[in-house]
Enzyme design. Sequence first.
Site, short mmCIF file in Angstrom:
data_model
loop_
_atom_site.label_atom_id
_atom_site.label_comp_id
_atom_site.label_asym_id
_atom_site.label_seq_id
_atom_site.Cartn_x
_atom_site.Cartn_y
_atom_site.Cartn_z
N LYS A 184 0.86 -1.19 0.00
CA LYS A 184 0.00 0.00 0.00
C LYS A 184 0.89 1.23 0.00
CE LYS A 184 -1.28 2.59 3.14
NZ LYS A 184 -1.03 3.82 2.35
N GLU A 260 10.86 1.07 9.66
CA GLU A 260 11.83 2.11 9.30
C GLU A 260 11.14 3.43 9.61
OE1 GLU A 260 14.85 1.66 8.44
OE2 GLU A 260 14.92 -0.42 7.80
N CYS A 294 14.29 10.66 5.89
CA CYS A 294 14.47 10.22 7.28
C CYS A 294 15.93 10.36 7.67
CB CYS A 294 14.02 8.79 7.43
SG CYS A 294 14.78 7.73 6.21
N GLU A 391 11.51 16.26 13.82
CA GLU A 391 11.99 16.08 12.46
C GLU A 391 11.54 17.29 11.64
OE1 GLU A 391 10.37 12.30 11.12
OE2 GLU A 391 12.13 11.99 9.89
P1 NAP Z 1 3.32 8.55 7.62
O1 NAP Z 1 2.30 9.61 7.76
O2 NAP Z 1 3.66 7.74 8.80
O3 NAP Z 1 2.83 7.64 6.41
C1 NAP Z 1 3.56 6.54 5.95
C2 NAP Z 1 2.63 5.52 5.35
O4 NAP Z 1 1.74 5.06 6.36
C3 NAP Z 1 1.75 6.05 4.24
O5 NAP Z 1 1.57 5.03 3.28
C4 NAP Z 1 0.45 6.34 4.96
O6 NAP Z 1 -0.64 6.30 4.08
C5 NAP Z 1 0.41 5.19 5.92
N1 NAP Z 1 -0.44 5.37 7.09
C6 NAP Z 1 -0.68 6.50 7.79
N2 NAP Z 1 -1.50 6.22 8.84
C7 NAP Z 1 -1.77 4.88 8.78
C8 NAP Z 1 -2.54 3.99 9.57
N3 NAP Z 1 -3.20 4.40 10.64
N4 NAP Z 1 -2.58 2.69 9.21
C9 NAP Z 1 -1.91 2.24 8.14
N5 NAP Z 1 -1.17 3.04 7.35
C10 NAP Z 1 -1.09 4.34 7.68
O7 NAP Z 1 4.70 9.12 7.12
P2 NAP Z 1 4.98 10.05 5.88
O8 NAP Z 1 4.67 11.45 6.25
O9 NAP Z 1 4.36 9.50 4.64
O10 NAP Z 1 6.56 9.84 5.72
C11 NAP Z 1 7.47 10.59 6.40
C12 NAP Z 1 8.03 9.81 7.57
O11 NAP Z 1 8.62 8.61 7.12
C13 NAP Z 1 9.12 10.56 8.29
O12 NAP Z 1 8.97 10.42 9.68
C14 NAP Z 1 10.39 9.86 7.82
O13 NAP Z 1 11.47 9.97 8.70
C15 NAP Z 1 9.92 8.46 7.67
N6 NAP Z 1 10.78 7.71 6.77
C16 NAP Z 1 11.60 6.77 7.32
C17 NAP Z 1 12.47 6.06 6.52
C18 NAP Z 1 13.39 5.03 7.11
O14 NAP Z 1 13.87 4.20 6.37
N7 NAP Z 1 13.65 5.03 8.42
C19 NAP Z 1 12.48 6.28 5.14
C20 NAP Z 1 11.63 7.24 4.61
C21 NAP Z 1 10.77 7.94 5.45
P3 NAP Z 1 -1.42 7.63 3.65
O15 NAP Z 1 -0.39 8.69 3.54
O16 NAP Z 1 -2.00 7.26 2.36
O17 NAP Z 1 -2.40 7.86 4.73
#
Ligand code: NAP
Length: 488
Positions: A184, A260, A294, A391
């Site tokens: 997804k 991650e 990240c 962040e």
């Molecule tokens: P996010 O809001 O946590 O969303 C990530 C994914 O989770 C999206 O596909 C989102 O879908 C989904 N999601 C959100 N709420 C959910 C729920 N309750 N149940 C199931 N899925 C859910 O993060 P983001 O803003 O997209 O990404 C930024 C974050 O990712 C930052 O904190 C960054 O540090 C982290 N990141 C970490 C790494 C690593 O390898 N450590 C790499 C890249 C990014 P929808 O957006 O469609 O709701």
Amino acid sequence: MTAEREKTLLESVPAALYIGGEWVAAEGGRTLTVSDPSTGAVIRTIADASPADGMRALDAAAEAQAGWAATPPRVRSDILRRAFDLLQERKEDAALLMTLEMGKPIAESRGEVGYGGEFLRWFSEEAVRISGRYGLNPEGTGRMVVTQRPVGPSFFITPWNFPLAMATRKIAPALAAGCTVVIKPAELTPLTTLFFVKILEEAGLPAGVVNVITTSTSGAVSAPIIADPRLRKLSFTGSTPVGRKLIAQAAEGVLRVSMELGGNAPFVVFDDADLDKAVEGAIQAKFRNIGQACTAANRFIVHESVADEFGRRVTERVTAMHVGRGTEDSVQIGPLIDEKAVAKAAELVQDAVERGATLRTGGSAIDGDGTFFAPTVISDVQAGSDILREEIFGPVLAIATFADEDEAVRLANDTEYGLVSYVFTQDLARGHRMIDRLDTGMMGLNVGVVSNAAAPFGGVKQSGIGREGGLEGIHEYLSTKYTLIPVD
Ligand code: NAP
């Protein structure tokens, strides 16, 4: 011509869900729209999966699991290798698509196709090297056989910031290990995953082995999949708060999890650092992906004797950066993903300045279409500022100072995150000490980018669980089985 090429490419991306080897509409024909953050314009309308669609995807993955696990490793390897080759052939399309839906500069999108593609090549090589061991027990009475088996159907949830690499980094090791997949992608950037799965289909991946559900209701669609006993693995890349929720959901079924999560990377510059290298590393570590990584350096912790000079040099570089739509070759800074991200960057800068920081350049949103934020440098950031704790996820370089090595270590480790750290010093012994003393899963010593498909990527503390890539990556999708055979 360029607009025509964008249109043709966007129309070539399937607008449907991919379930059981078929491109299908969502339940009730529901759709969602995808926009270009540099203009705000809608660029594609695609299927919007319901919870029932999600379960159909899991049905397909569960049904394909036994056949895929029994498929010879060489066959699995060849499919991954073909997908790698096809992706290289379509590198320009993949890169443009990412820039259109996510905003990053085209050169960086090309870089992501290179990086993301390498997981396909790396794990095509690892697929044929899965091994176990055999030995006599210490009593001499039994032969101990240790083998590796695929974990089983796996569910992947990926973020918007690296739309290709976050998908390949999970899909490639899972396929290599013999696991089937439901993925997804983020609602904001689903097109790259659809484009990539079409490549997997063309590479000969059997029906049901990878299934894609795009949705505007991620929580509602994901929860029943995670709760289903047929699922054996959950791998998530995204924010720490969402990761925590998903770990709790996964606990019900005692699922294997890989997480991650967020980062708050310290970038430590010692007084003996090569400042040219430190400035170059800082620009890469901070401004790659418009600061939305990240691994982005979040806190520049610079020795007080070189902080002014470092600040002056980075400000010179940042002031000269070209901001604009990522499709233009000369652009270095594209838009942030949405209005919320712009507002957050502005708030963090304002809070830091109110607490005594100096604004050297930038500091605010850029008026006009799209969600642009001016590349920013602030220095003399004071303890207690929000920007040191949260962040940033934007093009804001924040400098604080330290007086000695112990203070640098204390400041660097003063966070619940532990993904990556960057250290600049020419003292080899100090470099080694920092490897031991900094609480992060990865470290760049005199370098601003560490990611590589051949290296174990991942964090400690609240930055996550597990590793992606490297020799370690495939083990996230394998479970160890021990068999005892008595010696006659
Ligand atoms: P996010 O809001 O946590 O969303 C990530 C994914 O989770 C999206 O596909 C989102 O879908 C989904 N999601 C959100 N709420 C959910 C729920 N309750 N149940 C199931 N899925 C859910 O993060 P983001 O803003 O997209 O990404 C930024 C974050 O990712 C930052 O904190 C960054 O540090 C982290 N990141 C970490 C790494 C690593 O390898 N450590 C790499 C890249 C990014 P929808 O957006 O469609 O709701």
